[in-house]
Motif scaffolding. Structure first.
Motif, mmCIF file in Angstrom:
data_model
loop_
_atom_site.group_PDB
_atom_site.id
_atom_site.type_symbol
_atom_site.label_atom_id
_atom_site.label_comp_id
_atom_site.label_asym_id
_atom_site.label_seq_id
_atom_site.Cartn_x
_atom_site.Cartn_y
_atom_site.Cartn_z
ATOM 1 N N ARG A 30 16.943 7.493 15.964
ATOM 2 C CA ARG A 30 17.449 6.673 14.866
ATOM 3 C C ARG A 30 16.959 7.246 13.565
ATOM 4 N N LYS A 31 17.604 6.828 12.522
ATOM 5 C CA LYS A 31 17.169 7.245 11.196
ATOM 6 C C LYS A 31 16.315 6.125 10.621
ATOM 7 N N PHE A 32 15.059 6.418 10.351
ATOM 8 C CA PHE A 32 14.121 5.408 9.914
ATOM 9 C C PHE A 32 13.942 5.412 8.399
ATOM 10 N N PHE A 33 14.992 5.735 7.673
ATOM 11 C CA PHE A 33 14.877 5.774 6.219
ATOM 12 C C PHE A 33 14.657 4.388 5.633
ATOM 13 N N LEU A 34 15.206 3.363 6.260
ATOM 14 C CA LEU A 34 15.072 2.009 5.725
ATOM 15 C C LEU A 34 13.624 1.538 5.803
ATOM 16 N N LYS A 35 12.950 1.845 6.898
ATOM 17 C CA LYS A 35 11.558 1.427 7.064
ATOM 18 C C LYS A 35 10.669 2.063 6.000
ATOM 19 N N GLY A 36 10.871 3.346 5.755
ATOM 20 C CA GLY A 36 10.070 4.033 4.745
ATOM 21 C C GLY A 36 10.336 3.515 3.350
ATOM 22 N N ALA A 37 11.599 3.273 3.051
ATOM 23 C CA ALA A 37 11.945 2.768 1.723
ATOM 24 C C ALA A 37 11.398 1.360 1.507
ATOM 25 N N LEU A 38 11.482 0.520 2.537
ATOM 26 C CA LEU A 38 10.975 -0.843 2.403
ATOM 27 C C LEU A 38 9.456 -0.884 2.280
ATOM 28 N N THR A 39 8.764 -0.071 3.056
ATOM 29 C CA THR A 39 7.304 -0.101 2.958
ATOM 30 C C THR A 39 6.823 0.475 1.634
ATOM 31 N N GLU A 40 7.532 1.476 1.124
ATOM 32 C CA GLU A 40 7.146 2.025 -0.174
ATOM 33 C C GLU A 40 7.389 1.011 -1.287
ATOM 34 N N SER A 41 8.517 0.299 -1.211
ATOM 35 C CA SER A 41 8.774 -0.719 -2.228
ATOM 36 C C SER A 41 7.827 -1.908 -2.066
ATOM 37 N N ALA A 42 7.423 -2.201 -0.829
ATOM 38 C CA ALA A 42 6.444 -3.272 -0.610
ATOM 39 C C ALA A 42 5.095 -2.891 -1.204
ATOM 40 N N TRP A 43 4.724 -1.618 -1.060
ATOM 41 C CA TRP A 43 3.470 -1.162 -1.649
ATOM 42 C C TRP A 43 3.509 -1.294 -3.167
ATOM 43 N N ALA A 44 4.637 -0.893 -3.772
ATOM 44 C CA ALA A 44 4.755 -1.003 -5.230
ATOM 45 C C ALA A 44 4.763 -2.459 -5.669
ATOM 46 N N ALA A 45 5.425 -3.324 -4.895
ATOM 47 C CA ALA A 45 5.476 -4.738 -5.248
ATOM 48 C C ALA A 45 4.117 -5.406 -5.086
ATOM 49 N N SER A 46 3.316 -4.905 -4.157
ATOM 50 C CA SER A 46 2.000 -5.512 -3.953
ATOM 51 C C SER A 46 1.048 -5.186 -5.093
ATOM 52 N N LYS A 47 1.300 -4.102 -5.802
ATOM 53 C CA LYS A 47 0.420 -3.693 -6.888
ATOM 54 C C LYS A 47 0.763 -4.339 -8.228
ATOM 55 N N THR A 48 1.929 -4.974 -8.326
ATOM 56 C CA THR A 48 2.294 -5.630 -9.584
ATOM 57 C C THR A 48 1.491 -6.917 -9.730
ATOM 58 N N LYS A 49 1.147 -7.244 -10.943
ATOM 59 C CA LYS A 49 0.345 -8.432 -11.186
ATOM 60 C C LYS A 49 1.250 -9.631 -11.436
ATOM 61 N N ALA A 50 0.797 -10.780 -11.019
ATOM 62 C CA ALA A 50 1.454 -12.070 -11.250
ATOM 63 C C ALA A 50 2.877 -12.106 -10.705
ATOM 64 N N SER A 51 3.078 -11.572 -9.480
ATOM 65 C CA SER A 51 4.379 -11.703 -8.831
ATOM 66 C C SER A 51 4.183 -12.401 -7.491
ATOM 67 N N SER A 52 5.241 -12.990 -6.983
ATOM 68 C CA SER A 52 5.113 -13.709 -5.720
ATOM 69 C C SER A 52 4.872 -12.747 -4.560
ATOM 70 N N TYR A 53 5.447 -11.539 -4.646
ATOM 71 C CA TYR A 53 5.209 -10.570 -3.585
ATOM 72 C C TYR A 53 3.749 -10.138 -3.559
ATOM 73 N N SER A 54 3.137 -10.015 -4.709
ATOM 74 C CA SER A 54 1.727 -9.669 -4.762
ATOM 75 C C SER A 54 0.874 -10.785 -4.157
ATOM 76 N N ALA A 55 1.234 -12.012 -4.420
ATOM 77 C CA ALA A 55 0.500 -13.145 -3.853
ATOM 78 C C ALA A 55 0.649 -13.191 -2.334
ATOM 79 N N ILE A 56 1.858 -12.945 -1.841
ATOM 80 C CA ILE A 56 2.079 -12.921 -0.395
ATOM 81 C C ILE A 56 1.236 -11.821 0.240
ATOM 82 N N TYR A 57 1.246 -10.646 -0.382
ATOM 83 C CA TYR A 57 0.479 -9.509 0.135
ATOM 84 C C TYR A 57 -1.010 -9.837 0.209
#
Length: 93
Positions: A30-57
């Motif tokens: 399979r092509k796992f491009f979606l998993k890599g893109a999602l985890t990279e965007s999750a990492w970036a979202a976790s580093k932002t301050k005062a966002s709900s994704y950061s709080a979830i992380y």
């Protein structure tokens, strides 16, 4: 000596056919491009301050660890993306 099957011979034969199948243990190609893109965007979202994704992380990191928290955040983001695409509503976070 034959075994006596209480549920019927046909049912028992189907069960043995299923149990005799062997699986290789390898994942399908399979092509796992979606998993890599999602985890990279999750990492970036976790580093932002005062966002709900950061709080979830940060809530998940305390219980599960960094890697599992990233995967859980990527899953949450995928759910949100699916919701937006399905309903055509924009989520304010």
């Amino acid at each position: 000596m034959k075994h006596i099957y209480p549920l019927g011979l046909a049912y028992a034969q189907e069960i043995t056919k299923v149990l005799e199948r062997r699986k290789s243990g390898k994942n399908a190609e399979r092509k796992f491009f979606l998993k890599g893109a999602l985890t990279e965007s999750a990492w970036a979202a976790s580093k932002t301050k005062a966002s709900s994704y950061s709080a979830i992380y940060h809530n998940i990191v305390r219980r599960r660890g960094k890697k599992r928290a990233l995967v859980a955040l990527a899953h949450r983001m995928l759910i949100d993306i699916y919701y937006v695409l399905k309903t055509e509503n924009h989520i304010k976070k």
